[in-house]
Design an enzyme around this catalytic site. Structure first.
Site, PDB file in Angstrom:
ATOM      1  N   ASN A   8      -5.738  79.667 -26.872  1.00  0.00           N
ATOM      2  CA  ASN A   8      -5.314  79.077 -25.594  1.00  0.00           C
ATOM      3  C   ASN A   8      -4.335  80.062 -24.966  1.00  0.00           C
ATOM      4  OD1 ASN A   8      -4.219  77.568 -23.520  1.00  0.00           O
ATOM      5  ND2 ASN A   8      -3.064  76.186 -24.871  1.00  0.00           N
ATOM      6  N   TRP A   9      -4.805  80.735 -23.939  1.00  0.00           N
ATOM      7  CA  TRP A   9      -3.978  81.801 -23.346  1.00  0.00           C
ATOM      8  C   TRP A   9      -2.922  81.272 -22.383  1.00  0.00           C
ATOM      9  CZ3 TRP A   9      -8.157  86.099 -22.065  1.00  0.00           C
ATOM     10  CH2 TRP A   9      -8.531  86.701 -23.264  1.00  0.00           C
ATOM     11  N   LYS A  10      -2.963  79.982 -22.080  1.00  0.00           N
ATOM     12  CA  LYS A  10      -1.971  79.396 -21.165  1.00  0.00           C
ATOM     13  C   LYS A  10      -1.929  80.243 -19.879  1.00  0.00           C
ATOM     14  CE  LYS A  10       0.253  77.520 -25.194  1.00  0.00           C
ATOM     15  NZ  LYS A  10       1.445  77.015 -25.857  1.00  0.00           N
ATOM     16  N   HIS A  92      -3.435  68.864 -23.154  1.00  0.00           N
ATOM     17  CA  HIS A  92      -2.512  69.727 -23.902  1.00  0.00           C
ATOM     18  C   HIS A  92      -1.092  69.210 -23.708  1.00  0.00           C
ATOM     19  CE1 HIS A  92      -0.043  73.190 -24.922  1.00  0.00           C
ATOM     20  NE2 HIS A  92      -1.040  73.537 -25.716  1.00  0.00           N
ATOM     21  N   GLU A  94       1.586  70.595 -22.999  1.00  0.00           N
ATOM     22  CA  GLU A  94       2.286  71.102 -21.801  1.00  0.00           C
ATOM     23  C   GLU A  94       1.824  70.342 -20.560  1.00  0.00           C
ATOM     24  OE1 GLU A  94       1.468  75.249 -22.532  1.00  0.00           O
ATOM     25  OE2 GLU A  94       2.739  75.087 -24.303  1.00  0.00           O
ATOM     26  N   GLU A 162      -1.802  68.829 -32.329  1.00  0.00           N
ATOM     27  CA  GLU A 162      -0.748  69.821 -32.098  1.00  0.00           C
ATOM     28  C   GLU A 162       0.603  69.114 -32.040  1.00  0.00           C
ATOM     29  OE1 GLU A 162      -2.468  73.580 -30.109  1.00  0.00           O
ATOM     30  OE2 GLU A 162      -2.007  72.169 -28.542  1.00  0.00           O
ATOM     31  N   GLY A 168       4.890  76.831 -29.936  1.00  0.00           N
ATOM     32  CA  GLY A 168       5.695  77.917 -29.384  1.00  0.00           C
ATOM     33  C   GLY A 168       7.090  78.005 -29.983  1.00  0.00           C
ATOM     34  N   SER A 203       2.110  77.148 -33.545  1.00  0.00           N
ATOM     35  CA  SER A 203       2.634  78.318 -34.257  1.00  0.00           C
ATOM     36  C   SER A 203       1.712  78.819 -35.366  1.00  0.00           C
ATOM     37  CB  SER A 203       4.039  78.028 -34.786  1.00  0.00           C
ATOM     38  OG  SER A 203       4.934  77.803 -33.706  1.00  0.00           O
ATOM     39  N   GLY A 224      -1.916  79.543 -29.629  1.00  0.00           N
ATOM     40  CA  GLY A 224      -1.340  79.928 -28.346  1.00  0.00           C
ATOM     41  C   GLY A 224      -0.853  81.365 -28.395  1.00  0.00           C
ATOM     42  N   GLY A 225       0.459  81.545 -28.618  1.00  0.00           N
ATOM     43  CA  GLY A 225       1.091  82.866 -28.578  1.00  0.00           C
ATOM     44  C   GLY A 225       0.363  83.942 -29.382  1.00  0.00           C
TER      45      GLY A 225
END
Ligand code: PGA
Length: 250
Positions: A8-10, A92, A94, A162, A168, A203, A224-225
């Site tokens: 997930n590149w956000k 998600h 966010e 999640e 993150g 993470s 993600g990251g």
């Protein structure tokens, strides 16, 4: 079940960065040993679909539930499909916690994705305060219950557990935490969830991916990251492929 490895590149990687990433992304995995999925920003979807050198599926990070309309800034499931997406990330944390998306809206988005022939990848997860208050079970069942009916028309779907406190933050759920939460999600899905992958996210890194996907109910990871760097994400895919092989052989 083949492990799903989703990135997930956000709000990272515009079209040029997407092309650069995919020209470098060469995980050493046999074709079919993992299912690779990317969720680039909407504007990078075309570059992603055109630029991949490995078999992968592409999805969008959000959709609106309407097919079209006076909804400035929104994108429909049909448009996403036409642009090359085959999946849609929905709910998600966010979206839920920064943009105030409700359980009811998540349900409508899931139904819209299913109608348009996109695979909904629905995210659920508890806040730290909810976990500390002993509300894990209640929160996950409420979130799953809010979209379960909307899955009626979906040929395929996935759920991503999640925990919000692990996204993150560098904090990862232990394999034991993941086992407990995935067990609740599977139970809440009941027969509806048969064959549907339930992914873990929060993470995930090359060093913890194998342990997480070795948990029986963890069918893959949503990253993600650590999905932003092609070499790091390739190492996660490789770790999941070998853990999947070891699991299949045991
Ligand atoms: P993270 O994000 O891997 O950076 O924690 C996961 C996600 O938000 O899907």
């Amino acid at each position: 079940m083949v492990k799903v490895v989703a990135g997930n590149w956000k709000m990272h990687h515009g079209p040029s960065a997407t092309t650069r990433f995919l020209s470098r992304f060469r995980p050493e995995v046999e074709d079919g040993s993992v299912r690779l999925v990317f969720f680039p920003p909407h504007l990078s979807l075309a570059a992603a679909v055109a630029g991949t050198r490995v078999p992968a599926d592409f999805g969008v990070q959000n959709i609106h539930w309407e097919g079209s309309g006076a909804l400035t800034g929104e994108v429909s499931a049909e448009m996403a499909r036409e642009a090359g997406a085959t999946l849609a990330l929905i709910g998600h944390s966010e979206r839920r916690h920064i943009f105030g998306e409700t359980d009811a809206e998540v349900g409508r988005k899931v139904a819209a994705a299913a109608r348009a022939g996109l695979v909904p990848v629905v995210c659920v997860g508890e806040l730290l305060a909810e976990r500390r208050a002993g509300r894990l079970d209640e929160v996950l069942r409420r979130q799953v219950g809010a979209f379960a009916e909307s899955l009626a028309g979906a040929a395929e779907f996935m759920v991503a557990y999640e925990p919000v406190w692990a996204i993150g933050t560098g904090e990862t759920a232990t394999p034991g935490d993941a086992a407990e939460a995935h067990g609740i999600v599977r139970d809440a899905l009941g027969t509806l969830g048969r064959g549907a992958p339930v992914l873990y996210g929060g993470s995930v890194k090359p060093g913890n991916a194998a342990a997480l996907v070795s948990v029986p109910d963890v069918d893959g990871v949503l990253v993600g990251g650590a999905s932003l760097d092609p070499d790091v994400f390739a190492r996660i895919a490789e770790a999941c492929a070998s853990a999947g092989r070891a699991g299949a052989g045991s």
